[in-house]
Design an enzyme around this catalytic site. Structure first.
Site, PDB file in Angstrom:
ATOM      1  N   ASN A  96      -9.451  -4.943 -20.491  1.00 14.48           N
ATOM      2  CA  ASN A  96     -10.479  -5.696 -19.768  1.00 14.48           C
ATOM      3  C   ASN A  96     -11.798  -5.366 -20.448  1.00 14.48           C
ATOM      4  O   ASN A  96     -12.332  -4.278 -20.248  1.00 14.48           O
ATOM      5  CB  ASN A  96     -10.492  -5.270 -18.289  1.00 14.48           C
ATOM      6  CG  ASN A  96     -11.668  -5.884 -17.539  1.00 14.48           C
ATOM      7  OD1 ASN A  96     -12.344  -6.784 -18.055  1.00 14.48           O
ATOM      8  ND2 ASN A  96     -11.922  -5.397 -16.329  1.00 14.48           N
ATOM      9  N   LYS A  99     -14.657  -6.572 -19.934  1.00 16.37           N
ATOM     10  CA  LYS A  99     -15.831  -6.715 -19.063  1.00 16.37           C
ATOM     11  C   LYS A  99     -16.924  -7.508 -19.811  1.00 16.37           C
ATOM     12  O   LYS A  99     -16.595  -8.437 -20.535  1.00 16.37           O
ATOM     13  CB  LYS A  99     -16.298  -5.338 -18.588  1.00 16.37           C
ATOM     14  CG  LYS A  99     -15.124  -4.538 -17.978  1.00 16.37           C
ATOM     15  CD  LYS A  99     -15.520  -3.296 -17.262  1.00 16.37           C
ATOM     16  CE  LYS A  99     -14.261  -2.616 -16.707  1.00 16.37           C
ATOM     17  NZ  LYS A  99     -14.557  -1.453 -15.892  1.00 16.37           N
ATOM     18  N   HIS A 130     -11.136  -7.824  -9.317  1.00 16.73           N
ATOM     19  CA  HIS A 130     -11.562  -6.536  -9.879  1.00 16.73           C
ATOM     20  C   HIS A 130     -12.599  -5.901  -8.938  1.00 16.73           C
ATOM     21  O   HIS A 130     -13.424  -6.607  -8.350  1.00 16.73           O
ATOM     22  CB  HIS A 130     -12.159  -6.752 -11.272  1.00 16.73           C
ATOM     23  CG  HIS A 130     -12.351  -5.463 -12.002  1.00 16.73           C
ATOM     24  ND1 HIS A 130     -13.422  -4.635 -11.759  1.00 16.73           N
ATOM     25  CD2 HIS A 130     -11.578  -4.834 -12.910  1.00 16.73           C
ATOM     26  CE1 HIS A 130     -13.303  -3.551 -12.517  1.00 16.73           C
ATOM     27  NE2 HIS A 130     -12.191  -3.649 -13.234  1.00 16.73           N
ATOM     28  N   GLU A 158     -15.273  -4.451  -9.480  1.00 16.60           N
ATOM     29  CA  GLU A 158     -16.668  -4.777  -9.809  1.00 16.60           C
ATOM     30  C   GLU A 158     -17.044  -6.131  -9.213  1.00 16.60           C
ATOM     31  O   GLU A 158     -18.169  -6.333  -8.764  1.00 16.60           O
ATOM     32  CB  GLU A 158     -16.863  -4.751 -11.338  1.00 16.60           C
ATOM     33  CG  GLU A 158     -16.889  -3.309 -11.845  1.00 16.60           C
ATOM     34  CD  GLU A 158     -16.390  -3.120 -13.266  1.00 16.60           C
ATOM     35  OE1 GLU A 158     -16.280  -4.105 -14.015  1.00 16.60           O
ATOM     36  OE2 GLU A 158     -16.095  -1.960 -13.623  1.00 16.60           O
ATOM     37  N   GLU A 211      -6.372   0.196  -9.386  1.00 17.62           N
ATOM     38  CA  GLU A 211      -7.548   0.797 -10.021  1.00 17.62           C
ATOM     39  C   GLU A 211      -8.388   1.523  -8.973  1.00 17.62           C
ATOM     40  O   GLU A 211      -9.222   0.890  -8.292  1.00 17.62           O
ATOM     41  CB  GLU A 211      -8.397  -0.287 -10.689  1.00 17.62           C
ATOM     42  CG  GLU A 211      -7.673  -1.038 -11.789  1.00 17.62           C
ATOM     43  CD  GLU A 211      -8.634  -1.594 -12.825  1.00 17.62           C
ATOM     44  OE1 GLU A 211      -8.381  -1.374 -14.005  1.00 17.62           O
ATOM     45  OE2 GLU A 211      -9.648  -2.209 -12.452  1.00 17.62           O
ATOM     46  N   GLY A 234     -14.513   3.931 -15.288  1.00 14.63           N
ATOM     47  CA  GLY A 234     -15.703   4.195 -16.105  1.00 14.63           C
ATOM     48  C   GLY A 234     -16.317   5.558 -15.874  1.00 14.63           C
ATOM     49  O   GLY A 234     -17.438   5.820 -16.297  1.00 14.63           O
ATOM     50  N   SER A 264     -10.179   4.810 -16.482  1.00 15.36           N
ATOM     51  CA  SER A 264     -10.331   5.839 -17.520  1.00 15.36           C
ATOM     52  C   SER A 264      -9.040   6.128 -18.285  1.00 15.36           C
ATOM     53  O   SER A 264      -8.777   7.271 -18.666  1.00 15.36           O
ATOM     54  CB  SER A 264     -10.922   7.119 -16.920  1.00 15.36           C
ATOM     55  OG  SER A 264     -12.209   6.866 -16.381  1.00 15.36           O
TER      56      SER A 264
HETATM   57  P1  13P Z   1     -12.283   2.044 -17.653  1.00 13.11           P
HETATM   58  O1  13P Z   1     -10.991   2.111 -18.422  1.00 13.11           O
HETATM   59  O2  13P Z   1     -13.483   1.882 -18.534  1.00 13.11           O
HETATM   60  O3  13P Z   1     -12.386   3.156 -16.660  1.00 13.11           O
HETATM   61  O4  13P Z   1     -12.227   0.677 -16.801  1.00 13.11           O
HETATM   62  C1  13P Z   1     -11.119   0.419 -16.013  1.00 13.11           C
HETATM   63  C2  13P Z   1     -11.193  -0.970 -15.513  1.00 13.11           C
HETATM   64  O5  13P Z   1     -12.005  -1.279 -14.674  1.00 13.11           O
HETATM   65  C3  13P Z   1     -10.282  -1.960 -16.098  1.00 13.11           C
HETATM   66  O6  13P Z   1     -10.282  -3.137 -15.368  1.00 13.11           O
END
Ligand code: 13P
Length: 252
Positions: free
Chosen positions: A9, A11, A94, A96, A166, A172, A212
């Site tokens: 992903n 982002k 997601h 976010e 997640e 992150g 992560s």
């Molecule tokens: P990270 O791997 O950067 O922690 O992000 C995970 C994520 O949100 C994937 O959708």
């Protein structure tokens, strides 16, 4: 029995040039989809360029889709357009988007239905905040997200979607859930799917872990019984790391 699915992903990262370069660097090094499914989910404006380079060993996904066919929804992307572009997967719900763009369990459910109606394969994200984790109510919280996501989805259709567990506190932050914690919640997700349908269906649905994930920790995560892949943010931006994580799945 369940094939691994490794998805990046990206982002809101990468320019068009960087995105195309990544694909050029990894394309001929990725295994066939008969062995492992590999996906890159990128920003909408670059999807057309990436889909042109989509192959059996690498599928392209969007990061969001609207639940209506069309309309006055400034800034949104329709499923019909994603289908027309040849996009294969779409991330839905997601954390976010739930936190910053008002996505709810109800809109997640509508988006899943819309994606499936246009032959897009949903990657449905669920996961708890640190507060929920510390309350000790993670499994109930996540099960509730799963049940609401699946409302009105047929037994046939659920086989076309992938869940991504997640935990928000692991995204992150560099804090990965331990393989045991990740497994426990992925198992709870599978149990929730079995409650909605039956055990046979639940055994066929793939569940990824995300938060992560990197080349160092992916092996142990993929060794867990109910973890069938990873949804990777930061570490998926680097072609060598991405290839290394796909190889981990391949060598399982
Ligand atoms: P990270 O791997 O950067 O922690 O992000 C995970 C994520 O949100 C994937 O959708």
């Amino acid at each position: 029995m369940r094939k691994y699915i490794i998805a990046g992903n990206w982002k809101m990262f990468k320019t068009r040039g960087e995105a195309i370069n990544f694909l050029l660097q990894v394309s001929d090094k990725l295994p066939s989809s008969s062995l492992v499914d590999t996906v890159i989910c990128a920003q909408a404006p670059v999807l057309r360029d990436l889909v042109k380079r989509q192959g059996d060993n690498l599928r392209i996904g969007a990061q969001n889709v609207h639940y209506k066919d069309s309309g006055a929804y400034t800034g949104e992307t329709s499923a019909i357009l994603l289908q027309e572009l040849g996009v294969t997967y779409v991330i839905i719900g997601h954390s976010e988007r739930r936190a910053m763009f008002n996505e709810t369990d109800e809109t997640v459910n509508l988006k899943i239905k819309q994606a499936l109606a246009y032959d897009l394969l949903p990657i449905v994200c669920v996961g708890e905040s640190l507060e929920v984790r510390e309350n000790g109510t993670t499994n109930e919280f996540v099960k509730n997200q799963v049940v609401k996501a699946l409302d009105g989805i047929s037994e046939n259709d659920v086989l076309n979607l992938v869940f991504a567990y997640e935990p928000i506190w692991a995204i992150g932050t560099g804090k990965t859930a331990t393989p045991e914690i990740a497994e426990e919640t992925c198992k709870a997700i599978r149990n929730a799917i079995a409650d909605v349908y039956n055990e046979e269906v639940a055994q066929k649905v793939r569940i990824q872990y995300g938060g992560s994930v990197n080349p160092q920790n992916i092996d142990e995560l993929l060794s867990q019984e109910d973890i069938d892949g990873a949804l990777i943010g930061g570490a998926s931006l680097d072609p060598d790391k991405f290839l290394s994580m796909v190889n981990s799945a391949l060598n399982k």
